[in-house]
Design an enzyme around this catalytic site. Structure first.
Site, PDB file in Angstrom:
ATOM      1  N   ASP A 388       0.748  -0.950   0.066  1.00 10.50           N
ATOM      2  CA  ASP A 388       0.057   0.218  -0.042  1.00 10.50           C
ATOM      3  C   ASP A 388       0.910   1.359  -0.071  1.00 10.50           C
ATOM      4  OD1 ASP A 388      -1.964   2.158   0.445  1.00 10.50           O
ATOM      5  OD2 ASP A 388      -2.947   1.049   1.987  1.00 10.50           O
ATOM      6  N   ASP A 430      -7.124   2.054   5.661  1.00 10.29           N
ATOM      7  CA  ASP A 430      -7.552   0.683   5.794  1.00 10.29           C
ATOM      8  C   ASP A 430      -9.191   0.510   6.033  1.00 10.29           C
ATOM      9  OD1 ASP A 430      -5.219  -0.540   5.028  1.00 10.29           O
ATOM     10  OD2 ASP A 430      -4.687  -0.789   6.798  1.00 10.29           O
ATOM     11  N   ILE A 438      -6.253  -2.878  -0.568  1.00  8.79           N
ATOM     12  CA  ILE A 438      -5.200  -3.371  -0.052  1.00  8.79           C
ATOM     13  C   ILE A 438      -5.056  -3.169   1.452  1.00  8.79           C
ATOM     14  CG2 ILE A 438      -2.686  -3.224  -0.166  1.00  8.79           C
ATOM     15  CD1 ILE A 438      -2.887  -2.273  -3.156  1.00  8.79           C
ATOM     16  N   ASP A 443      -9.936  -7.634   7.906  1.00 11.43           N
ATOM     17  CA  ASP A 443     -10.864  -7.287   6.673  1.00 11.43           C
ATOM     18  C   ASP A 443     -11.925  -6.041   7.180  1.00 11.43           C
ATOM     19  OD1 ASP A 443     -12.398  -6.978   4.245  1.00 11.43           O
ATOM     20  OD2 ASP A 443     -12.845  -9.237   4.246  1.00 11.43           O
TER      21      ASP A 443
END
Length: 460
Positions: A388, A430, A438, A443
């Site tokens: 990233d 994120d 990415i 998750d």
């Protein structure tokens, strides 16, 4: 000026009435879906063997038929966990004998609510899920891994292989909340650039595919939290939704909190995701570097405002842009003043006192009372994935903190309402599933889906 502009632009990568209202919430429990769990490696379904209705009836895999012995209800037992109830027998998926060993058998048993019947439905990516036992920490696993009809199902250490991954067919309303979900972007953010690039990358779709009603708000890229909050309220009014669940990222958190405080009749819940609820040390440093009232400050703010105007053009929405107001709003003094005016969900007793009240009754402008819920979650890692390209910047900005942080916000600032967790392996970018999905070990899509289900099961 360049450093200031780059720092600001990086932030995106950032009574009787009460009784009646409570009764209304309790009177409409969420509808549970009937689900088939299809193993990735075999394409076969979890099945109650021989149509048994007895305690101890075995669970194996079988070619999917859609019959009642392959259909399961997901019923939440406590936050983050569900029991799987067979439509055919009314019994629960159960780890036999309270085993904690690999190979411990999985069968059906009368529902008890014990930990060996509690399962965390854990998103494994690309539409697949793991079923992790609360009791043993192990996953539902097709033995072998066999592709045959009748292959036994047991528990095993979670490795995420295809014989532990299941697609949930007809999961239907897993994310279908009572009130629509509105995602609220942070500073320098947007809803969708050019009709293509979504601030919450793939998250709206992942919620909608299980029947959630989702909107992504479009408010000023740069402005005070109050101004952004008023724009948010205007948008909710335009959509015509009676009430909504707000999920705000970064400055989207205080933006949502303002909307909830001003119009509690319109906002059922507020969720802060890596939210700036007690200020950002990065904003404090920038505020200290740039002399207030100086020509340099004015020039830098003008350039940032022009960036905001470009975002207006690319989104087709026109909002006033005031980058200096946004910087002040995100500073520690600015958020302290904001919290004094809109304190719901914030623990002001100390900086690191944790989350505030989980729920409250709030009065609307007409004196009517409305129930609200408050939640938050947070990542605590500035750099999570070497691929990233935004991680080096967040690693750099994260050096100004003395506390665990996501590169732009520390865990104490992010605490709000019911703190679900503050140690996810997420940085500030994120948290909205960028850059283009990415991210690190956590998750973010799974967090939003699980939270939508949490809201659903709370009657929201």
């Amino acid at each position: 000026m360049k450093a200031y502009i780059e720092s600001v632009g990086s932030l995106v990568r950032w009574g009787a009435a009460a009784v009646v209202a409570a009764a209304a919430l309790l009177a409409s429990p969420p509808t549970q879906a009937e689900n088939r769990f299809i193993a990735q490696h075999s394409g076969k379904c979890l099945d109650v063997a021989d149509w048994s209705t007895a305690n101890g009836g075995n669970i194996h895999q079988w070619a999917c038929t859609g019959n009642a012995n392959q259909r399961w209800r997901l019923e939440q037992t406590r936050d983050g966990y569900h029991r799987l109830v067979s439509e055919h027998s009314g019994k629960c998926l159960d780890v036999a004998g309270w085993s904690t060993a690999n190979g411990g058998n999985i069968h059906q048993w009368a529902c008890t609510g014990n930990a060996n019947q509690n399962w965390h439905v854990e998103y494994a990516g690309h539409g697949w899920y793991l079923l992790r036992s609360e009791h043993s920490g192990k996953c539902v696993d097709v033995s072998g891994p066999s592709t045959n009809n009748g292959a036994n199902v047991h528990q095993w250490d979670c490795h995420g292989g295809p014989n532990q991954r299941f697609r949930i067919l007809n999961s239907g309303n897993y994310t279908q909340t009572r009130h629509p979900i509105v995602l609220v972007h942070g500073i320098s953010g947007f809803n969708k650039l050019g009709g293509v690039f979504n601030y919450f990358f793939a998250i709206p779709y992942q919620l909608e595919r299980s029947h959630a009603t989702v909107r992504v708000a479009s408010v000023s890229a740069f402005n005070s939290s109050e101004q952004r909050g008023q724009e948010l309220l205007n948008q909710i009014e335009g959509w015509g939704f009676p009430r909504v669940n707000l999920i705000g990222h970064s400055q989207g958190a205080p933006t949502s909190r303002y909307a909830a405080a001003i119009r509690p009749d319109r906002v059922a819940s507020v969720t802060s995701v890596n939210g700036v609820n007690k200020g950002s040390r990065v904003a404090d440093v920038i505020r200290g570097i740039v002399p207030p009232g100086s020509r340099f400050e004015g020039s830098a703010a003008d350039v940032a405002n022009r960036v905001g105007q470009l975002i207006n053009i690319l989104t087709g929405r026109w909002h006033d842009q005031n980058s200096l107001a946004s910087l002040i709003s995100l500073s520690t003094p600015g958020t302290t003043e904001f919290n004094n005016r809109y304190p719901r969900g914030v623990n002001r007793s100390a900086y690191c006192a944790g989350g505030g009240e989980w729920e409250a009754w709030a009065s609307d402008p007409w004196g009517n009372w409305h129930h609200q819920r408050y939640y938050s979650w947070m990542g605590n890692t500035a750099s999570t994935n070497g691929w990233d390209v935004t991680d080096p910047l967040l690693s750099f900005t994260g050096t100004v903190f003395d506390l665990p942080n996501d590169g732009l916000v520390d865990v104490c600032s992010a605490a709000f309402g019911q703190v679900i967790r503050d140690d996810y392996h997420l940085n500030h970018i994120d948290a909205v599933n960028h850059l283009f999905g990415i991210n690190g070990w956590t998750d973010p899509v799974a967090l939003y889906r699980q939270h939508a289900n949490r809201l659903k099961n709370a009657g929201l």
